[in-house]
Structure formats: structure tokens, C-alpha cells
Design an enzyme around this catalytic site. Structure first.
Site, short mmCIF file in Angstrom:
data_model
loop_
_atom_site.label_atom_id
_atom_site.label_comp_id
_atom_site.label_asym_id
_atom_site.label_seq_id
_atom_site.Cartn_x
_atom_site.Cartn_y
_atom_site.Cartn_z
N LYS A 53 -17.13 8.92 -13.73
CA LYS A 53 -17.38 8.85 -12.29
C LYS A 53 -18.86 9.10 -12.02
CE LYS A 53 -17.90 11.23 -8.55
NZ LYS A 53 -18.62 10.32 -7.71
N GLU B 80 -24.18 21.08 -17.06
CA GLU B 80 -25.64 21.23 -16.97
C GLU B 80 -26.02 21.12 -15.50
OE1 GLU B 80 -27.66 22.36 -19.18
OE2 GLU B 80 -26.10 22.39 -20.71
N CYS C 193 -34.01 17.51 -12.78
CA CYS C 193 -33.52 18.87 -13.03
C CYS C 193 -34.58 19.68 -13.74
CB CYS C 193 -32.24 18.82 -13.85
SG CYS C 193 -32.40 17.84 -15.33
N GLU D 58 -33.34 25.95 -5.69
CA GLU D 58 -33.68 24.58 -6.07
C GLU D 58 -33.77 23.71 -4.81
OE1 GLU D 58 -30.68 21.94 -7.95
OE2 GLU D 58 -32.19 21.60 -9.49
#
Ligand code: NAP
Ligand code: MG
Length: 480
Positions: free
Chosen positions: A174, A249, A283, A380
Site C-alpha cells: 500500500k 522506520e 527522513c 519533525e
């Protein structure tokens, strides 16, 4: 405008509901790119069923033969590199150079794991019993669910799907919203390379609706996820009742340390590439630059000049240095954090505003006088926002670098080997770079974060992928 499909059991199919959703170009908001099936739990179950039916035959196929299909897929993707990169830039917004590099990387990943098909055996151990052969073999897990983010929409799917397949698993994949077309290009290469029906299934739609079926089905033996920390931790709890293997992750807030003895021009160039490159949507992006006082003013002047000079625009234009944010929501998040930073007392040095009009554009943004306790320095953002944190010495830099819940990547700019190694040993990050950007990874080495950047279970990529995608069986044979 394109009408894209799911790929289940070797067939291109609609969602069972027939529902679709539209995708558009973040650099040209009025440009509609196509529609994708909007799947629900029933479609997920259908894909999982197809993967389960295909599993025993695929698992029994010799690994080198599975690898040969990966090699063919890599060749097909390489032949389609230009068109795939263009579609990625239209879909996700990154510059064409960034898209080309990413598709090229996906090609290399497939090639690497094609070769791993020849090397995935177990081990033989000395036996304490006369006449006994003691050995282990690697077996695939079964059906694995692969859930990926939009920011590396072909490389991340490739580094999960390639090892899953070569080690004999079957896959339900997905992709994220804003990354479907790039994911589809990978699936198309596998389909055209002759992958048997059901071995790789591709379903699109909202993760919030499809997630539970993807993660908590008892048929699913492994879940590999890359994305945000909140979604990742939610997935972890859903996988617990089945005791399925999980790899997560997640986010980062990565430091680059610039010491007084650094090559100033290189430090400025790599800071810009790490923090503003890919519109900050990596990331491993450097969002905290921890700079020693003796070089701080010169460094800031250099980075400020780049922030003002960079051309923001459509990534298809070769003059563009930085494409748009991926979506309205991401742009709003970026702008919100810029507000937060100002209200916390950080000093806005460059950028800070949206624009130009027509896309989800935002200026490369630089803050000075940032302190580690600020939200600006802790959370973040996932946009082109760099914070400068000034420090007296290396020890203070390491302390600041580690004063955070994340631990994905970290870099240091210095000419002093002793300091470089001390940093490499002391920093809490899964990837450390010396005189290199925080971004960019080798295809053949383990990758993964520490702390809240990862589930801290299994690494990804390179030989580490074997650990996640296989289980070990130990066999005692007494032939005496
Ligand atoms: P995200 O919002 O967490 O989504 C990631 C994936 O999870 C998407 O496919 C999403 O589908 C799906 N999802 C959403 N809700 C779900 C649920 N309840 N159950 C199961 N799946 C669900 O992340 P993103 O916005 O795509 O990507 C940005 C994030 O990824 C950042 O935090 C970044 O740091 C992280 N990232 C980490 C790495 C790494 O290797 N550490 C690499 C790249 C990116 P929808 O899109 O349909 O919602
Ligand atoms: Mg998201």
C-alpha cells in the site's frame, strides 16, 4: 488524465466499491494527474488472499530464479527511468534531478537483491554429536504487508519489496497518498518482468481505512512500515495480538554539527543540500545545524545567501533548485512551525513565507538563535526549515545533538579525525556521516534509526534485509 488501477492476483482491478480519488500536481495545483482506486478493508482482504494463495509456489521457486525476475524488473525500470522520473516530479514535486536519482537508486536496489538470490542460504554448525549434521535454513515469513510514505515513493517500496520477494515472501503493498503513481511504476516493472500472479499485490486508498486490515490480519506474518511516528506506533500496537514481525522506520530531526575547523564552503553546501534539498521532505534531512561559535557567523552568512538564491518552482524546470511541498497540509504544517519558531523567540533570518503562487511552494527558511528546548528544535517539521543552534565546543554539540527523542541520521563537518570519530561513537543515531550530507544512503549497507525513529527491531537494506524477511530453522540430522 489517467485512470490507474489496483493490481491483485496478476489483474488490474477497481476497488470493490468502485470509489476513486483524484491526484494532482503540487507544483500546478490545477493540473489533475489521474484517479486511483479508493480501497477499503474488503479490498485488502482480497489482496491478502491472493498473496496467501501464491505463497507456497513462490516460496518453493529457487531463489536464483526469483532473483532473475528482479533483474529483469531492474532492466525494465532502467529503460523507463526518464518517464518514471517525470511522473514522480509531477506527483510528489521533487526536482527532476532528485527524481532521476531516486529511480536510479530503485534500479540499483533491484539489481543488488537480484544477486542476493544466490547468497541467501543458511549455515552449518559444528556438532557435538558424532554422526550428526547440524545446519540452519532460511525460510520466508509468508505474506508481508508493506506500507510506505510519499517522500521516496519508489526507493522505499523498492528496498522493502525487493528483499521480500527474493527471499520468497508474497507481498501486499500500500503506497502513500501522493506516491501511488511512482509505486505503480515499480509494480508495473515486476508485472512486465513475469512475476507470477498474486506474488505482489498493489492496493491504493486511505491508510486510515485500510491500515487495520493490512496489519492485524492473522494471515500477515510481517509488516514493514516507513512513515510518521504516530502512525508507526499505532501499527505496532495493532500487530501485537498476532505476534507478527514488525519493522518501523519513522521520523527524524537530524543534526549536522559544524566545527570551527570545517571546510566552510563544503559545510554550507552540504547543509543546504541536507536541509533544503528535497524541500526538506527527507527522513534524513538536516533540520538542526549545531554550529561552533568561531565559525557560526560566517556559516550563517553563507547559508543565508543560498536560501535567498535558490530558485523555487516546478521541479520539471531545470532552473529549479527546490520543488513545492507535497500537499496543502504539509505546506500548512511548515508555515505553522515557522510561526511557532518566531513566537518561541528564534530569529528568522531567511525565508519564512509561502510562494510563488500556483503550487504548494515555500521558501527555504533559516532560523538562528534556536535553543534545544524549543518545539522548533524538537519536533519533525518535514519542510525546508533549518535551525541554527550555537555551541562552544564538541562536547556541547554532542549533548545538543542527543537532546531529542529521535535518532535517525547525524553528520559532522570537521577536518579533525579524532573529533570525527569521537562524534561518530557518541552520537545517538543509526546513520552517521563525516563531511557528508545527512541524506543519502548506500544500497548495500544496513539502514535504520535509533530511539523514536525506529521500532529498533530490524534494520533495512543490504544484508540486514535477510534478517527481517526470513525466519531461521535449525535442523539436526543424525546419519551415524
Ligand atoms: P504517514 O502519514 O505516517 O504515512 C505513511 C503510510 O502509512 C502511508 O502509506 C499512509 O497512508 C499509511 N497510513 C496512514 N494511517 C495508517 C494507519 N492507521 N494504519 C496503517 N497505515 C496508515 O507518513 P507520510 O506522511 O507518508 O511520510 C512522512 C513521514 O515518513 C515522516 O515522518 C518521515 O520522517 C517518515 N519517513 C521515514 C523514513 C525512514 O526511513 N525513517 C523514510 C521516509 C520517511 P495514507 O497516505 O493513505 O495516509
Ligand atoms: Mg501522511
Amino acid at each position: 488524465m489517467d485512470h490507474f488501477m489496483n493490481f491483485i492476483n496478476g489483474e488490474w482491478v477497481e476497488a470493490l466499491s468502485g470509489d476513486r480519488s483524484m491526484t494532482h500536481n503540487p507544483a500546478r495545483i490545477s493540473e489533475e494527474l489521474g484517479t486511483f482506486p479508493k480501497c477499503s478493508a474488503q479490498d485488502v482482504e482480497r489482496a491478502i488472499g491472493a498473496a496467501q494463495d501464491a505463497f507456497s509456489t513462490w516460496a518453493a521457486t529457487p531463489a536464483p530464479a526469483r532473483g532473475a525476475i528482479l533483474l529483469k524488473a531492474s532492466q525494465l525500470l532502467e529503460a523507463r527511468l526518464q518517464e518514471t522520473a517525470q511522473a514522480m516530479t509531477r506527483e510528489e514535486g521533487k526536482t527532476l534531478a532528485e527524481s532521476r536519482a531516486e529511480v536510479g537508486r530503485a534500479v540499483e536496489i533491484l539489481r543488488f537483491f537480484a544477486g542476493e538470490g544466490w547468497r541467501s542460504g543458511g549455515a552449518v554448525y559444528p556438532s557435538s554429536v558424532a554422526g550428526e549434521l547440524l545446519y540452519s535454513r532460511r525460510e520466508p515469513l509468508g505474506v508481508v504487508s508493506i506500507i510506505t510514505p510519499w517522500n521516496f515513493p519508489i526507493a522505499i517500496p523498492a528496498w522493502k519489496i525487493a528483499p521480500a520477494l527474493v527471499y520468497g515472501n508474497t507481498v501486499v503493498f500500500k503506497p502513500a497518498g501522493h506516491g501511488e503513481q511512482s509505486g505503480l511504476a515499480l509494480v508495473q516493472a515486476f508485472a512486465d518482468a513475469g512475476l507470477p500472479p498474486g506474488v505482489l499485490n498493489f492496493i491504493t486508498g486511505p491508510g486510515s481505512v485500510m491500515g487495520q486490515a493490512l496489519v492485524s490480519s492473522p494471515t500477515v506474518k510481517g509488516v514493514s512500515f516507513t512513515g510518521s511516528h504516530p502512525v508507526g506506533t499505532h501499527i505496532y500496537t495493532q500487530a501485537i495480538p498476532n505476534l507478527s514481525r514488525v519493522q518501523l522506520e519513522m521520523g527524524g530531526k537530524n543534526p549536522m554539527v559544524v566545527l570551527d575547523d570545517a571546510d566552510l564552503d563544503l559545510a554550507v553546501t552540504l547543509a543546504a543540500r541536507s536541509g533544503f534539498g528535497l524541500t526538506g521532505q527527507a527522513c534524513t534531512a538536516a533540520s538542526r545545524i549545531i554550529v561552533q561559535n568561531g565559525i557560526a557567523d560566517r556559516f550563517r552568512t553563507g547559508l543565508e545567501a543560498i536560501a535567498r538564491k535558490w530558485v523555487i518552482g516546478d521541479g520539471l524546470d531545470p532552473a529549479t533548485n527546490m520543488g513545492p511541498a507535497v500537499s496543502q497540509a504539509q505546506l500548512e504544517t511548515d508555515l505553522e512551525y515557522i510561526q511557532v519558531g518566531q513566537s518561541e523567540g528564534a530569529r528568522l533570518v531567511a525565508g519564512g513565507a509561502a510562494g510563488p503562487e500556483g503550487g504548494y511552494f515555500i521558501q527555504p527558511t533559516l532560523f538562528d538563535e534556536v535553543h534545544v528546548g524549543m518545539r522548533l528544535a524538537q519536533e519533525e517539521i518535514f519542510g525546508p526549515v533549518i535551525c541554527l543552534i550555537r555551541v562552544e565546543n564538541l562536547d556541547e554539540a554532542i549533548e545538543r545533538a542527543n537532546s531529542i527523542s529521535f535518532g535517525l541520521s547525524a553528520s559532522i563537518m570537521t577536518r579533525d579525525l579524532h573529533k570525527a570519530f569521537h562524534f561518530a561513537n557518541a552520537v545517538e543515531a543509526g546513520v552517521v556521516k563525516v563531511n557528508e550530507p545527512t541524506t543519502g544512503l548506500a544500497v548495500n549497507a544496513p539502514f535504520g534509526g535509533f530511539k523514536n525513529s525506529s521500532a529498533n527491531t530490524f534494520k533495512e537494506q543490504g544484508p540486514a534485509a535477510l534478517e527481517f524477511y526470513t525466519r531461521q530453522k535449525t535442523i539436526y540430522v543424525n546419519h551415524g
